[in-house]
Design a protein around this motif. Structure first.
Motif, mmCIF file in Angstrom:
data_model
loop_
_atom_site.group_PDB
_atom_site.id
_atom_site.type_symbol
_atom_site.label_atom_id
_atom_site.label_comp_id
_atom_site.label_asym_id
_atom_site.label_seq_id
_atom_site.Cartn_x
_atom_site.Cartn_y
_atom_site.Cartn_z
ATOM 1 N N LEU A 170 0.827 -1.212 0.000
ATOM 2 C CA LEU A 170 0.000 0.000 0.000
ATOM 3 C C LEU A 170 0.859 1.258 0.000
ATOM 4 C CD1 LEU A 170 -2.654 -1.147 2.620
ATOM 5 C CD2 LEU A 170 -3.090 -0.749 0.186
ATOM 6 N N ALA A 171 1.889 1.286 0.870
ATOM 7 C CA ALA A 171 2.730 2.477 0.974
ATOM 8 C C ALA A 171 3.529 2.719 -0.295
ATOM 9 C CB ALA A 171 3.667 2.339 2.174
ATOM 10 N N SER A 179 -6.880 -2.195 -6.521
ATOM 11 C CA SER A 179 -8.049 -3.067 -6.414
ATOM 12 C C SER A 179 -7.745 -4.228 -5.478
ATOM 13 C CB SER A 179 -8.428 -3.613 -7.797
ATOM 14 O OG SER A 179 -7.441 -4.543 -8.247
ATOM 15 N N ARG A 180 -8.771 -4.898 -5.039
ATOM 16 C CA ARG A 180 -8.570 -6.050 -4.171
ATOM 17 C C ARG A 180 -7.775 -7.143 -4.873
ATOM 18 N NH1 ARG A 180 -12.963 -3.350 -2.812
ATOM 19 N NH2 ARG A 180 -13.625 -3.209 -0.612
ATOM 20 N N GLU A 182 -5.460 -6.689 -7.214
ATOM 21 C CA GLU A 182 -4.060 -6.269 -7.268
ATOM 22 C C GLU A 182 -3.364 -6.515 -5.930
ATOM 23 O OE1 GLU A 182 -3.624 -2.645 -10.434
ATOM 24 O OE2 GLU A 182 -4.786 -2.228 -8.625
ATOM 25 N N ILE A 183 -4.055 -6.186 -4.846
ATOM 26 C CA ILE A 183 -3.490 -6.415 -3.515
ATOM 27 C C ILE A 183 -3.301 -7.905 -3.268
ATOM 28 C CG2 ILE A 183 -3.908 -6.179 -1.037
ATOM 29 C CD1 ILE A 183 -5.442 -3.574 -1.707
ATOM 30 N N LEU A 184 -4.290 -8.688 -3.654
ATOM 31 C CA LEU A 184 -4.218 -10.136 -3.462
ATOM 32 C C LEU A 184 -3.017 -10.728 -4.200
ATOM 33 C CD1 LEU A 184 -5.837 -12.482 -2.132
ATOM 34 C CD2 LEU A 184 -6.968 -12.787 -4.345
ATOM 35 N N ASP A 185 -2.822 -10.328 -5.457
ATOM 36 C CA ASP A 185 -1.700 -10.853 -6.244
ATOM 37 C C ASP A 185 -0.359 -10.432 -5.660
ATOM 38 O OD1 ASP A 185 -3.439 -12.066 -7.944
ATOM 39 O OD2 ASP A 185 -3.204 -10.643 -9.591
ATOM 40 N N ALA A 186 -0.263 -9.157 -5.211
ATOM 41 C CA ALA A 186 1.017 -8.632 -4.731
ATOM 42 C C ALA A 186 1.404 -9.195 -3.367
ATOM 43 C CB ALA A 186 0.963 -7.100 -4.666
ATOM 44 N N VAL A 187 0.431 -9.509 -2.528
ATOM 45 C CA VAL A 187 0.723 -9.959 -1.159
ATOM 46 C C VAL A 187 0.651 -11.474 -1.028
ATOM 47 C CG1 VAL A 187 0.012 -9.818 1.267
ATOM 48 C CG2 VAL A 187 -0.076 -7.772 -0.187
ATOM 49 N N VAL A 223 -11.804 3.349 -1.269
ATOM 50 C CA VAL A 223 -12.435 4.010 -2.409
ATOM 51 C C VAL A 223 -13.588 3.107 -2.841
ATOM 52 C CG1 VAL A 223 -12.107 4.917 -4.738
ATOM 53 C CG2 VAL A 223 -10.220 4.998 -3.086
ATOM 54 N N PRO A 224 -14.803 3.484 -2.531
ATOM 55 C CA PRO A 224 -15.952 2.601 -2.755
ATOM 56 C C PRO A 224 -16.018 2.072 -4.186
ATOM 57 C CG PRO A 224 -16.617 4.511 -1.475
ATOM 58 C CD PRO A 224 -15.207 4.765 -1.925
#
Length: 242
Positions: A170-171, A179-180, A182-187, A223-224
């Motif tokens: 995130l930082a 997006s969720r 993108e976060i899922l893939d990166a983490v 961000v909704p």
């Protein structure tokens, strides 16, 4: 700001989340990064900038990405190469080494592992020590990469490895909506089979540890309908709903 003695790192990758995570990790003191999204762009950048090390995404196509950073048909290299791959099996790693890379790092990776690999490759190729700076600052948060410590507002946070990986991603992409997926893939990695709310659940945990009020976010804004965004300071009431 990088010093005149900073080692130049060419990053050949086309995913902004990964590129920015590498930049956040390395652009402090001993290293400075520049990125290229394609082998053609990397070839031009390598000729102009003369990097000391290359970090390349092997999933873009091994022959072309390696040729772009100086590995010729004869197998010679002008600069050491750290390969990134989403496949961590032994066969894939051996193939990468056979193609001439110096090390292989599986995606997703932790910033401290990336830093350690680049430091080792640099020392092996050029000798000497490193004046690396392990503590970086993003807004009100200080991240000590090597010692895996995070402080916010002068207080040390007790974060798990997963908490830290989520915070780093995130930082590194501060100001950008992730997006969720993108976060899922990166983490967690692209092959991870997740529960539907795993990202939201871990965001809530991280917010609690950061003492981050979602109604007036200092660090993580929702961000909704789109995902999450790291913010350095308060964005005010009503900027996020979660």
């Amino acid at each position: 700001m990088a010093s005149a003695k900073a080692r130049r790192v060419l990053v050949l990758a086309d995913e902004p989340v990964i590129v920015d995570l590498i930049a956040l990790t390395l652009n402090h003191g001993a290293f400075v990064t520049r990125d290229a999204p394609s082998p053609e762009a990397a070839r031009e950048l390598a000729a102009e900038w003369r990097p000391h090390v290359a970090v390349v995404d092997m999933d873009l196509g091994a022959p072309s990405v390696l040729h772009a950073v100086g590995r010729g048909a004869s197998g010679t290299r002008t600069i050491p190469v750290l390969a990134l791959s989403r496949r961590g099996d032994l066969k894939r790693k051996l193939q990468a080494f056979d193609q001439g890379v110096d090390d292989v790092l599986t995606v997703p990776f932790s910033p401290e592992e990336l830093l350690a690999r680049v430091v080792v490759i640099t020392r092996r190729a050029y000798g000497g020590g490193s004046d690396r700076v392990s503590t970086i600052r993003v807004g009100e948060i200080e991240i000590d990469i090597l010692n895996r410590m995070v402080t916010a507002g002068g207080s040390t946070l007790h974060l798990t490895g997963l908490d830290q990986s989520l915070l780093y991603v995130l930082a590194a992409n501060a100001g950008r909506v992730l997006s969720r997926d993108e976060i899922l893939d990166a983490v967690w990695g692209p092959d991870f089979i997740a529960e539907s709310n795993i990202v939201d659940r871990h965001i809530r945990v991280l917010r609690a540890k950061l003492q981050n009020d979602w109604r007036k976010p200092r660090y993580i804004a929702t961000v909704p309908g789109r995902g999450y965004k790291f913010v350095a300071t308060s964005e005010g009431e009503g900027s996020a709903v979660h």
